[in-house]
Motif scaffolding. Structure first.
Motif, PDB file in Angstrom:
ATOM      1  N   GLU A   3       0.881  -1.165   0.000  1.00 10.34           N
ATOM      2  CA  GLU A   3       0.000   0.000   0.000  1.00 10.34           C
ATOM      3  C   GLU A   3       0.918   1.214   0.000  1.00 10.34           C
ATOM      4  OE1 GLU A   3      -3.302   0.184  -0.192  1.00 10.34           O
ATOM      5  OE2 GLU A   3      -3.434  -1.994  -0.357  1.00 10.34           O
ATOM      6  N   ALA A   4       1.019   1.890  -1.122  1.00  7.71           N
ATOM      7  CA  ALA A   4       1.915   3.041  -1.237  1.00  7.71           C
ATOM      8  C   ALA A   4       1.417   3.947  -2.348  1.00  7.71           C
ATOM      9  CB  ALA A   4       3.345   2.570  -1.533  1.00  7.71           C
ATOM     10  N   PRO A   5       1.770   5.214  -2.294  1.00  9.09           N
ATOM     11  CA  PRO A   5       1.427   6.113  -3.399  1.00  9.09           C
ATOM     12  C   PRO A   5       2.058   5.614  -4.699  1.00  9.09           C
ATOM     13  CG  PRO A   5       2.245   7.351  -1.500  1.00  9.09           C
ATOM     14  CD  PRO A   5       2.486   5.897  -1.222  1.00  9.09           C
ATOM     15  N   PRO A   6       1.436   5.902  -5.846  1.00  7.18           N
ATOM     16  CA  PRO A   6       1.952   5.406  -7.121  1.00  7.18           C
ATOM     17  C   PRO A   6       3.411   5.794  -7.392  1.00  7.18           C
ATOM     18  CG  PRO A   6      -0.224   6.332  -7.420  1.00  7.18           C
ATOM     19  CD  PRO A   6       0.176   6.633  -6.010  1.00  7.18           C
ATOM     20  N   GLU A   7       3.801   7.012  -7.018  1.00  2.00           N
ATOM     21  CA  GLU A   7       5.196   7.430  -7.254  1.00  2.00           C
ATOM     22  C   GLU A   7       6.155   6.544  -6.459  1.00  2.00           C
ATOM     23  OE1 GLU A   7       2.707   9.360  -6.107  1.00  2.00           O
ATOM     24  OE2 GLU A   7       2.967  11.439  -6.737  1.00  2.00           O
ATOM     25  N   THR A   8       5.793   6.256  -5.211  1.00  2.00           N
ATOM     26  CA  THR A   8       6.627   5.410  -4.352  1.00  2.00           C
ATOM     27  C   THR A   8       6.679   3.997  -4.892  1.00  2.00           C
ATOM     28  OG1 THR A   8       6.052   6.760  -2.434  1.00  2.00           O
ATOM     29  CG2 THR A   8       6.923   4.554  -1.994  1.00  2.00           C
ATOM     30  N   LYS A   9       5.519   3.487  -5.282  1.00  2.00           N
ATOM     31  CA  LYS A   9       5.453   2.119  -5.797  1.00  2.00           C
ATOM     32  C   LYS A   9       6.272   1.987  -7.075  1.00  2.00           C
ATOM     33  CE  LYS A   9       1.817  -0.314  -5.030  1.00  2.00           C
ATOM     34  NZ  LYS A   9       0.528  -1.045  -5.017  1.00  2.00           N
ATOM     35  N   LEU A  10       6.175   2.968  -7.964  1.00  2.00           N
ATOM     36  CA  LEU A  10       6.943   2.922  -9.211  1.00  2.00           C
ATOM     37  C   LEU A  10       8.443   2.956  -8.930  1.00  2.00           C
ATOM     38  CD1 LEU A  10       7.022   2.867 -12.290  1.00  2.00           C
ATOM     39  CD2 LEU A  10       6.762   5.366 -12.276  1.00  2.00           C
ATOM     40  N   TYR A  11       8.854   3.836  -8.046  1.00  2.00           N
ATOM     41  CA  TYR A  11      10.285   3.931  -7.705  1.00  2.00           C
ATOM     42  C   TYR A  11      10.778   2.628  -7.080  1.00  2.00           C
ATOM     43  CZ  TYR A  11      14.685   5.655  -5.831  1.00  2.00           C
ATOM     44  OH  TYR A  11      16.025   5.827  -5.539  1.00  2.00           O
ATOM     45  N   ARG A  12       9.990   2.074  -6.149  1.00  2.00           N
ATOM     46  CA  ARG A  12      10.408   0.839  -5.485  1.00  2.00           C
ATOM     47  C   ARG A  12      10.430  -0.334  -6.464  1.00  2.00           C
ATOM     48  NH1 ARG A  12      11.330  -0.796  -1.313  1.00  2.00           N
ATOM     49  NH2 ARG A  12       9.729  -2.338  -0.908  1.00  2.00           N
ATOM     50  N   TRP A  13       9.501  -0.362  -7.421  1.00  2.00           N
ATOM     51  CA  TRP A  13       9.480  -1.425  -8.427  1.00  2.00           C
ATOM     52  C   TRP A  13      10.735  -1.353  -9.293  1.00  2.00           C
ATOM     53  CZ3 TRP A  13       9.607  -2.312 -13.604  1.00  2.00           C
ATOM     54  CH2 TRP A  13       9.106  -3.528 -14.072  1.00  2.00           C
ATOM     55  N   LEU A  14      11.058  -0.165  -9.773  1.00  2.00           N
ATOM     56  CA  LEU A  14      12.259   0.006 -10.605  1.00  2.00           C
ATOM     57  C   LEU A  14      13.522  -0.335  -9.814  1.00  2.00           C
ATOM     58  CD1 LEU A  14      11.170   3.315 -12.325  1.00  2.00           C
ATOM     59  CD2 LEU A  14      11.501   1.108 -13.493  1.00  2.00           C
ATOM     60  N   SER A  15      13.546   0.051  -8.551  1.00  2.00           N
ATOM     61  CA  SER A  15      14.695  -0.253  -7.688  1.00  2.00           C
ATOM     62  C   SER A  15      14.812  -1.747  -7.429  1.00  2.00           C
ATOM     63  CB  SER A  15      14.579   0.496  -6.355  1.00  2.00           C
ATOM     64  OG  SER A  15      14.617   1.885  -6.567  1.00  2.00           O
ATOM     65  N   ALA A  16      13.666  -2.424  -7.228  1.00  2.00           N
ATOM     66  CA  ALA A  16      13.689  -3.867  -6.978  1.00  2.00           C
ATOM     67  C   ALA A  16      14.183  -4.627  -8.202  1.00  2.00           C
ATOM     68  CB  ALA A  16      12.293  -4.354  -6.575  1.00  2.00           C
ATOM     69  N   LEU A  17      13.762  -4.202  -9.381  1.00  2.00           N
ATOM     70  CA  LEU A  17      14.245  -4.831 -10.620  1.00  2.00           C
ATOM     71  C   LEU A  17      15.756  -4.672 -10.726  1.00  2.00           C
ATOM     72  CD1 LEU A  17      13.775  -6.162 -13.392  1.00  2.00           C
ATOM     73  CD2 LEU A  17      13.316  -3.863 -14.300  1.00  2.00           C
ATOM     74  N   ARG A  18      16.211  -3.464 -10.512  1.00  2.00           N
ATOM     75  CA  ARG A  18      17.651  -3.165 -10.574  1.00  2.00           C
ATOM     76  C   ARG A  18      18.433  -3.983  -9.548  1.00  2.00           C
ATOM     77  NH1 ARG A  18      20.334   2.349  -8.421  1.00  2.00           N
ATOM     78  NH2 ARG A  18      22.305   2.207  -9.526  1.00  2.00           N
ATOM     79  N   GLU A  19      17.948  -4.006  -8.311  1.00  2.00           N
ATOM     80  CA  GLU A  19      18.677  -4.686  -7.248  1.00  2.00           C
ATOM     81  C   GLU A  19      18.703  -6.193  -7.455  1.00  2.00           C
ATOM     82  OE1 GLU A  19      21.299  -4.912  -4.323  1.00  2.00           O
ATOM     83  OE2 GLU A  19      20.583  -3.084  -5.303  1.00  2.00           O
TER      84      GLU A  19
END
Length: 195
Positions: free
Chosen positions: A76-92
């Motif tokens: 449960e997170a704002p879309p901007e946070t979720k998008l950033y965390r998704w991109l970061s998770a893919l990268r990591e």
């Protein structure tokens, strides 16, 4: 192992082991069969040739990314946070694979490079997840975009340098960190975040 108890998972495990032991160029179906204690003909009942087996190895390895990405999608997170965390998770995920086992990662990178279509299904699933995040952001007013799928494709390709194996040598540099943040800020502006 008895040939009637042979599973795709055990074949893929053995194929990874053979790739690690013999390398990409020298691994063949007989090596995998020998590791399993079966005839190479038994493998052909599951995979039509060495190329199909290699593709299955790559797909299974890449499929591991969907666990951490799914966890981000469930937050449960704002879309901007979720998008950033998704991109970061893919990268990591990709960086950790490269760090933990550089030899096997190099083999995967070579397999991806030489296996036509190896990335198509994977990239499509990633783009669908991105589109879902962007659609939710547009519905909430956090993002302004007319076509979430087109935006997702743009975001995916904008971040390719940070998750595609061809760029692995650049991932742990300070420039990569700064570049990721710069592309992120550009992405937010492109999606009209905060407009």
């Amino acid at each position: 192992m008895a040939e009637d108890g042979l599973s795709k998972a055990s074949i893929l495990d053995a194929a990874e082991g053979a790739l690690r032991k013999f390398g990409l160029a020298k691994t063949n179906m007989s090596d995998v069969a020998r590791a399993l204690g079966v005839s190479h003909a038994a493998l052909y009942r599951h995979y039509e040739n060495k190329a199909a087996l290699r593709l299955a190895v790559v797909e299974r390895w890449m499929g591991g990314v969907f666990e951490p990405l799914g966890a981000v999608l469930a937050e449960e997170a704002p879309p901007e946070t979720k998008l950033y965390r998704w991109l970061s998770a893919l990268r990591e995920f990709k960086r950790e694979r490269a760090r933990q086992d550089p030899e096997l990662f190099a083999m995967y990178a070579a397999l991806v490079a030489e296996t036509a279509g190896a990335l198509e299904g994977h990239a499509r699933l990633l783009a669908e997840q991105l589109a879902g995040i962007i659609e939710a952001g547009a519905a909430s007013g956090a993002f302004v975009c007319k076509d979430a799928r087109q935006a997702a494709a743009g975001v995916f390709y904008a971040f390719t340098r940070f998750h595609h194996a061809a760029h692995a040598a650049e991932w742990d540099t300070p420039e990569s960190e700064a570049g990721f943040e710069a592309v992120w800020q550009l992405t937010l502006r492109g999606l009209g975040a905060g407009s």
